[in-house]
Enzyme design. Sequence first.
Site, PDB file in Angstrom:
ATOM      1  N   HIS A 139       0.892   5.185   1.274  1.00 51.16           N
ATOM      2  CA  HIS A 139       0.168   6.058   2.199  1.00 51.16           C
ATOM      3  C   HIS A 139       0.854   7.424   2.206  1.00 51.16           C
ATOM      4  O   HIS A 139       2.082   7.493   2.297  1.00 51.16           O
ATOM      5  CB  HIS A 139       0.169   5.444   3.602  1.00 51.16           C
ATOM      6  CG  HIS A 139      -0.621   6.250   4.580  1.00 51.16           C
ATOM      7  ND1 HIS A 139      -1.997   6.289   4.541  1.00 51.16           N
ATOM      8  CD2 HIS A 139      -0.242   7.068   5.575  1.00 51.16           C
ATOM      9  CE1 HIS A 139      -2.427   7.104   5.488  1.00 51.16           C
ATOM     10  NE2 HIS A 139      -1.385   7.593   6.137  1.00 51.16           N
ATOM     11  N   SER A 144       4.869   6.826   2.240  1.00 48.71           N
ATOM     12  CA  SER A 144       5.449   5.540   2.622  1.00 48.71           C
ATOM     13  C   SER A 144       4.788   4.427   1.829  1.00 48.71           C
ATOM     14  O   SER A 144       3.582   4.467   1.587  1.00 48.71           O
ATOM     15  CB  SER A 144       5.207   5.257   4.113  1.00 48.71           C
ATOM     16  OG  SER A 144       5.563   6.362   4.918  1.00 48.71           O
ATOM     17  N   ASP A 190      -2.940   0.972   7.709  1.00 49.57           N
ATOM     18  CA  ASP A 190      -1.731   1.775   7.472  1.00 49.57           C
ATOM     19  C   ASP A 190      -0.594   1.397   8.427  1.00 49.57           C
ATOM     20  O   ASP A 190       0.169   2.243   8.880  1.00 49.57           O
ATOM     21  CB  ASP A 190      -2.049   3.280   7.572  1.00 49.57           C
ATOM     22  CG  ASP A 190      -3.055   3.716   6.524  1.00 49.57           C
ATOM     23  OD1 ASP A 190      -3.055   3.124   5.434  1.00 49.57           O
ATOM     24  OD2 ASP A 190      -3.846   4.620   6.814  1.00 49.57           O
ATOM     25  N   ASN A 226       0.859  -1.191   0.000  1.00 45.51           N
ATOM     26  CA  ASN A 226       0.000   0.000   0.000  1.00 45.51           C
ATOM     27  C   ASN A 226       0.889   1.233   0.000  1.00 45.51           C
ATOM     28  O   ASN A 226       1.986   1.214   0.556  1.00 45.51           O
ATOM     29  CB  ASN A 226      -0.887   0.021   1.258  1.00 45.51           C
ATOM     30  CG  ASN A 226      -1.808   1.230   1.283  1.00 45.51           C
ATOM     31  OD1 ASN A 226      -2.391   1.616   0.264  1.00 45.51           O
ATOM     32  ND2 ASN A 226      -1.944   1.859   2.448  1.00 45.51           N
TER      33      ASN A 226
HETATM   34  C1  GRF Z   1      -2.640   9.015  -2.962  1.00 45.89           C
HETATM   35  O1  GRF Z   1      -2.277  10.184  -2.282  1.00 45.89           O
HETATM   36  C2  GRF Z   1      -2.415   7.832  -2.087  1.00 45.89           C
HETATM   37  O2  GRF Z   1      -1.284   7.928  -1.295  1.00 45.89           O
HETATM   38  C3  GRF Z   1      -3.653   7.881  -1.235  1.00 45.89           C
HETATM   39  O3  GRF Z   1      -4.676   8.195  -2.148  1.00 45.89           O
HETATM   40  C4  GRF Z   1      -4.144   8.958  -3.205  1.00 45.89           C
HETATM   41  C5  GRF Z   1      -4.487   8.264  -4.477  1.00 45.89           C
HETATM   42  O4  GRF Z   1      -4.203   9.036  -5.607  1.00 45.89           O
HETATM   43  N1  GRF Z   1      -3.807   6.698  -0.458  1.00 45.89           N
HETATM   44  P1  GRF Z   1      -4.276   8.386  -7.056  1.00 45.89           P
HETATM   45  O5  GRF Z   1      -5.651   7.769  -7.213  1.00 45.89           O
HETATM   46  O6  GRF Z   1      -3.182   7.368  -7.161  1.00 45.89           O
HETATM   47  O7  GRF Z   1      -4.082   9.538  -8.001  1.00 45.89           O
END
Ligand code: GRF
Length: 195
Positions: free
Chosen positions: A109, A136, A145, A107
């Site tokens: 985050h 991260s 997370d 994932n």
């Molecule tokens: C990113 O900031 C990711 O870290 C978070 O959600 C957002 C997703 O953006 N969990 P995208 O759909 O990849 O443009």
Amino acid sequence: MKRVAILLSGGGSNMVALCRDMVGDHPCRPVLVASNDPEAGGLQRAAEMGIATAAVDHRPFGKDRAAFEAALLGPLLAAKPDILCLAGFMRVLTPAFVARFEGQMLNIHPSLLPKYPGLHTHARALAAGDTEAGCSVHEVTAVLDDGPVLGRATVPVLFGDTAETLAQRVLFKEHQLYPAVLRRFATGTKGLLEL
Ligand code: GRF
């Protein structure tokens, strides 16, 4: 070749960054992009890149996460993924689902974990007066997370930053970090990657 499935809920910019990287001598190929939101922009972008897509709307399942996941597992298992990448996937997964993909699920985050799990990470970093923020990539465990951090990228917090300007700066780094961590993960390279 390792088969990679990507789960998303939004625009899919991280998915695009991952898929653009999975060419040539990369040890992986994208086999499926799936979403809990049939309207997610990322599904359209994946289809335009010629990647198979699946949408399983979570809303008809209400609070029954297990039933939603059972439906999601249909197309997901059919794609026979070796690695599952969450990329802006906004559903909390049950421990049973996580256990099924133990050691295979990543994932991204938008915070420097263990700081700020959950939502509104950029606003929280600003409110705390942090001078650095970032993102991260971690292995997914049953705790939200949480799980071993495999890669981390930092950006400075600048004078006058808002949650939006900070989010943009971090997202740019996300697009570098996630593909770099996936490559290493697929080849079994250990240790923390710092960008
Ligand atoms: C990113 O900031 C990711 O870290 C978070 O959600 C957002 C997703 O953006 N969990 P995208 O759909 O990849 O443009």
